[in-house]
Write a protein that holds these residues in place. Structure first.
Motif, PDB file in Angstrom:
ATOM      1  N   VAL A  59      39.040  38.002  37.881  1.00  0.00           N
ATOM      2  CA  VAL A  59      40.239  38.833  38.009  1.00  0.00           C
ATOM      3  C   VAL A  59      40.844  39.118  36.638  1.00  0.00           C
ATOM      4  CG1 VAL A  59      40.719  37.965  40.322  1.00  0.00           C
ATOM      5  CG2 VAL A  59      41.716  36.807  38.349  1.00  0.00           C
ATOM      6  N   GLU A  70      27.795  44.417  36.719  1.00  0.00           N
ATOM      7  CA  GLU A  70      28.269  44.029  38.049  1.00  0.00           C
ATOM      8  C   GLU A  70      27.486  44.815  39.081  1.00  0.00           C
ATOM      9  OE1 GLU A  70      32.581  42.862  38.551  1.00  0.00           O
ATOM     10  OE2 GLU A  70      32.766  44.204  36.815  1.00  0.00           O
ATOM     11  N   SER A 121      31.027  35.722  41.279  1.00  0.00           N
ATOM     12  CA  SER A 121      31.261  36.860  42.163  1.00  0.00           C
ATOM     13  C   SER A 121      32.317  37.740  41.501  1.00  0.00           C
ATOM     14  CB  SER A 121      31.729  36.401  43.545  1.00  0.00           C
ATOM     15  OG  SER A 121      32.973  35.741  43.452  1.00  0.00           O
ATOM     16  N   SER A 122      32.212  39.032  41.706  1.00  0.00           N
ATOM     17  CA  SER A 122      33.149  39.962  41.061  1.00  0.00           C
ATOM     18  C   SER A 122      34.587  39.698  41.470  1.00  0.00           C
ATOM     19  CB  SER A 122      32.760  41.406  41.403  1.00  0.00           C
ATOM     20  OG  SER A 122      31.554  41.772  40.772  1.00  0.00           O
ATOM     21  N   GLU A 123      34.799  39.292  42.709  1.00  0.00           N
ATOM     22  CA  GLU A 123      36.174  39.077  43.172  1.00  0.00           C
ATOM     23  C   GLU A 123      36.821  37.870  42.514  1.00  0.00           C
ATOM     24  OE1 GLU A 123      36.155  38.577  47.367  1.00  0.00           O
ATOM     25  OE2 GLU A 123      35.403  36.524  47.309  1.00  0.00           O
ATOM     26  N   ASN A 124      36.020  36.957  41.973  1.00  0.00           N
ATOM     27  CA  ASN A 124      36.584  35.790  41.288  1.00  0.00           C
ATOM     28  C   ASN A 124      36.874  36.052  39.817  1.00  0.00           C
ATOM     29  OD1 ASN A 124      36.639  34.128  43.539  1.00  0.00           O
ATOM     30  ND2 ASN A 124      34.568  33.334  43.180  1.00  0.00           N
ATOM     31  N   GLY A 167      28.446  43.127  44.157  1.00  0.00           N
ATOM     32  CA  GLY A 167      29.610  42.258  44.211  1.00  0.00           C
ATOM     33  C   GLY A 167      29.447  40.981  43.410  1.00  0.00           C
ATOM     34  N   ARG A 223      38.129  40.128  31.801  1.00  0.00           N
ATOM     35  CA  ARG A 223      38.231  41.573  31.964  1.00  0.00           C
ATOM     36  C   ARG A 223      39.174  42.137  30.915  1.00  0.00           C
ATOM     37  NH1 ARG A 223      35.654  43.507  36.319  1.00  0.00           N
ATOM     38  NH2 ARG A 223      35.297  42.149  38.125  1.00  0.00           N
ATOM     39  N   LYS A 271      39.397  47.410  32.860  1.00  0.00           N
ATOM     40  CA  LYS A 271      38.410  47.447  33.935  1.00  0.00           C
ATOM     41  C   LYS A 271      37.058  46.898  33.495  1.00  0.00           C
ATOM     42  CE  LYS A 271      40.443  51.387  36.388  1.00  0.00           C
ATOM     43  NZ  LYS A 271      40.209  52.764  36.924  1.00  0.00           N
ATOM     44  N   ASP A 279      28.531  32.427  48.470  1.00  0.00           N
ATOM     45  CA  ASP A 279      28.862  32.180  47.073  1.00  0.00           C
ATOM     46  C   ASP A 279      27.955  31.099  46.495  1.00  0.00           C
ATOM     47  OD1 ASP A 279      30.271  32.493  44.720  1.00  0.00           O
ATOM     48  OD2 ASP A 279      32.219  32.465  45.711  1.00  0.00           O
TER      49      ASP A 279
END
Length: 320
Positions: free
Chosen positions: A15, A103, A10-13, A106, A33, A36, A137
């Motif tokens: 970081v 991506e 998931s994109s939120e994981n 999400g 990453r 960005k 997830d």
């Protein structure tokens, strides 16, 4: 499958400042990453084959923990501590193997080969009517990815495996439905199987509202159900981590309100029932030779799926 897109995180994981190690098609892949930009690399240093995911990120470079070699966002070696004056040439082997990454919805999608098309399309995603979205997830299934996808489009099991949750064993009959194989995948129309209403009210009332499936890719499908005033869609995609192990990701989107936590609890109960059934299947890999298993008239959707996989030459997680 190597030339298709698969969800790996998931994109939120993912970081900034963190290296994430994942598995895809039996290979180790690292994600990180660079500012960005999200990157996917082979988890292997070209110097002595050490795992790059054990390293760290420093000044927009990923540093190998074994000998300290640093690699820039293009995967090229930018610094060698033992020989700081040495800059590897563009033709040297001091480059990490990189993969395609996007991506979308999400989620982080990776292609290990050469993408033949874009990430699967979820029409409801940008439709403002479908304002209510619930994400699940990656859930581990100790079975092959094709077995798991096939279970999603198989409505025969709903009255029994999901008796008391989604289905009802008092209503096992399967009506007629149509299956079409087109250039954009498999279209399954008007499957009439008794299911509880998606508002999961306290009385657990159900009906035979028709369900429609679109199998967009070998491991991605979308289920759509409901009337004009209450419509929902399930975007379902399976990541083949190993031949006999996979992760399942899903978005459930609605054009009406549902109680999120109660609905999540209900869905996880359904998922657990699926897992127990799928993991009990033998062989774990999906047989593509139709003579290997017995089939019912109402299995036309899964029969078409197996024929399609064989036509595509899908071998990972299957038995030819």
């Amino acid at each position: 499958m190597i030339n298709d897109w698969h969800v790996v995180a998931s994109s939120e994981n993912l970081v900034e400042g963190k290296i994430l190690k994942v598995r895809l098609l039996g290979q180790d892949v690292l994600l990180w990453r660079n500012g960005k930009e999200a990157l996917a690399w082979e988890d292997r240093c070209p110097h002595r084959g050490a795992s790059l995911s054990k390293g760290w990120i420093e000044k927009d470079n990923l540093v190998c923990s074994y000998h300290g070699l640093a690699f820039n966002g293009e995967g090229k070696c930018s610094h060698i501590p033992a020989h700081p004056e040495q800059i590897p040439s563009k033709r040297s082997k001091a480059c990490v193997k990189t993969y395609h990454l996007q991506e979308r919805y999400g989620m982080v999608w990776v292609c290990l080969g050469i993408p033949q098309q874009d990430v699967p399309f979820l029409a409801e995603w940008d439709n403002p009517e479908f304002y209510n979205k619930i994400f699940f997830d990656g859930v581990l299934h100790r079975s092959s990815a094709p077995r798991t996808l096939e279970n999603f489009i198989d409505m025969n099991h709903v009255p029994f495996i999901h008796n008391g949750t989604l289905g009802n064993s008092d209503y096992p009959e399967q009506g007629t439905y149509t299956v079409e194989l087109k250039g954009d995948g498999i279209h399954i129309h008007e499957v009439n199987t008794w299911q509880v209403n998606m508002d999961i009210d306290s009385e657990r009332q159900g009906d035979n509202d028709p369900v429609n499936f679109h199998v967009l890719r070998p491991l991605t499908a979308c289920l759509r159900r409901g009337t004009e005033s209450q419509r929902m869609a399930i975007f379902f995609t399976v990541t083949p981590t190993e031949e006999e192990e996979c992760l399942v990701w899903r978005w459930m989107v609605f054009n009406y309100e549902v109680p999120h936590q109660e609905f999540k609890n209900f869905t996880f109960a359904v998922i657990e029932q699926d897992i127990q059934a799928i993991e009990s299947q033998k062989p774990k890999r999906l047989p593509l030779n139709l003579a290997d298993e017995y089939h019912l008239p109402s299995d036309r959707s899964t029969i078409t799926y197996r024929k399609w996989l064989k036509q595509l030459g899908a071998t990972f997680g299957t038995i030819a």
